[in-house]
Design an enzyme around this catalytic site. Structure first.
Site, mmCIF file in Angstrom:
data_model
loop_
_atom_site.group_PDB
_atom_site.id
_atom_site.type_symbol
_atom_site.label_atom_id
_atom_site.label_comp_id
_atom_site.label_asym_id
_atom_site.label_seq_id
_atom_site.Cartn_x
_atom_site.Cartn_y
_atom_site.Cartn_z
ATOM 1 N N ASP A 6 -33.047 -15.065 13.823
ATOM 2 C CA ASP A 6 -33.274 -14.010 12.847
ATOM 3 C C ASP A 6 -34.796 -13.937 12.664
ATOM 4 O O ASP A 6 -35.517 -14.885 12.997
ATOM 5 C CB ASP A 6 -32.569 -14.387 11.535
ATOM 6 C CG ASP A 6 -32.919 -13.427 10.418
ATOM 7 O OD1 ASP A 6 -32.817 -12.212 10.630
ATOM 8 O OD2 ASP A 6 -33.316 -13.897 9.332
ATOM 9 N N ASP A 64 -36.806 -12.054 9.656
ATOM 10 C CA ASP A 64 -37.289 -12.117 8.267
ATOM 11 C C ASP A 64 -36.799 -13.387 7.578
ATOM 12 O O ASP A 64 -35.591 -13.559 7.385
ATOM 13 C CB ASP A 64 -36.777 -10.906 7.471
ATOM 14 C CG ASP A 64 -37.270 -9.578 8.038
ATOM 15 O OD1 ASP A 64 -38.485 -9.390 8.112
ATOM 16 O OD2 ASP A 64 -36.429 -8.740 8.415
HETATM 17 C C1 G6P Z 1 -33.593 -7.909 7.636
HETATM 18 C C2 G6P Z 1 -33.865 -8.344 6.215
HETATM 19 C C3 G6P Z 1 -33.204 -7.398 5.234
HETATM 20 C C4 G6P Z 1 -33.616 -5.975 5.553
HETATM 21 C C5 G6P Z 1 -33.179 -5.607 6.953
HETATM 22 C C6 G6P Z 1 -33.565 -4.198 7.350
HETATM 23 O O1 G6P Z 1 -32.295 -8.249 7.979
HETATM 24 O O2 G6P Z 1 -33.390 -9.655 5.976
HETATM 25 O O3 G6P Z 1 -33.609 -7.756 3.932
HETATM 26 O O4 G6P Z 1 -33.019 -5.070 4.621
HETATM 27 O O5 G6P Z 1 -33.795 -6.521 7.855
HETATM 28 O O6 G6P Z 1 -34.971 -4.132 7.490
HETATM 29 P P1 G6P Z 1 -35.777 -2.791 7.742
HETATM 30 O O7 G6P Z 1 -37.150 -3.304 8.171
HETATM 31 O O8 G6P Z 1 -35.089 -2.035 8.833
HETATM 32 O O9 G6P Z 1 -35.815 -2.045 6.466
HETATM 33 MG MG MG Z 2 -33.449 -13.370 7.357
#
Ligand code: G6P
Ligand code: MG
Length: 223
Positions: free
Chosen positions: A9, A11
């Site tokens: 993953d 983030d």
């Molecule tokens: C990751 C993060 C989420 C976020 C998602 C979409 O999974 O953990 O918190 O909402 O990505 O991210 P984006 O950059 O497409 O808004």
């Molecule tokens: Mg994450």
């Protein structure tokens, strides 16, 4: 057990953009007068942008039209992308960099499995875009975690079965996705201690021993 690949993953695992997501949603929510805090933010880990917005709007005083929701999500993304522009290779920790190099040197494939549509931007900002053998992200999936799609697609690009790959996650939604997709997983951060995770880790470098078969999984060893 040895793994042929690790699917990370992004983030909250490779870098700390999870905090930028929080700051951006917080600005949007404050301006709209919607209550939002760190504990609600934890529910957004691994969840797509629009699904995250729906969770935030549970605390709204009124309903929002589809067009308004699009505008709020776009506003959050603008703030978020501004924050991302401040990122540089200095945002890649020594621990993460050294571990990724060690895995690659050992012939283990590395991949990204992230729900984010900004994943490639982030990888470029921190200077590791071309380190990965596969990138599966918010741009090539239709269902976000806890659906396993993002990890199944990453394994598909690598040409490997889920059982040959270890998923690394900080989100409970991501551990569920890995489990349902037939992957072993390592939970860290918020997901450290998750019962469905095969391993729990505190420090990133613990992955080397796990992947290279020097550490057993949590609980009773079944294989
Ligand atoms: C990751 C993060 C989420 C976020 C998602 C979409 O999974 O953990 O918190 O909402 O990505 O991210 P984006 O950059 O497409 O808004
Ligand atoms: Mg994450």
């Amino acid at each position: 057990m040895n793994y042929q690949a690790v699917i990370f993953d992004l983030d909250g695992v490779i870098c700390h953009t999870d905090n930028y997501h929080y700051q951006a949603w917080k600005q949007m929510a404050d301006r709209e007068g919607i209550y939002f805090d760190e504990s609600i933010n934890s529910r957004l880990r691994g969840v797509s942008r629009m699904a995250s917005l729906e969770i935030i709007l549970e605390r709204a005083q009124r309903t929002y039209t589809a067009a308004e929701k699009e505008a709020l999500a776009a506003e959050k993304n603008e703030i978020y992308r501004q924050l991302l522009m401040n990122m540089s290779p200095a945002d890649l920790s020594q621990d993460v960099a050294a571990t990724l190099r060690q895995l690659k040197d050992a012939g283990v494939k590395i991949a990204i499995g992230s729900s984010s549509r900004n994943a490639k931007t982030i990888l470029r900002q921190i200077g590791i875009f071309d380190w990965f053998d596969a990138i599966s992200d918010g741009e090539n999936i239709t269902r976000s975690k806890p659906d396993p799609e993002v990890f199944v697609k990453a394994a598909g690009i690598l040409g490997l079965a889920p059982s040959a790959c270890l998923v690394v996650e900080d989100a409970d939604a991501g551990i569920r996705a890995a489990h349902d997709g037939g992957f072993h997983s390592a939970g860290m951060g918020d997901a450290c201690g998750n019962d469905e995770a095969t391993y729990s880790i505190i420090a990133f470098h613990e992955l080397s021993d796990i992947v290279l078969g020097k550490r057993m999984q949590n609980g009773p060893v079944t294989e």
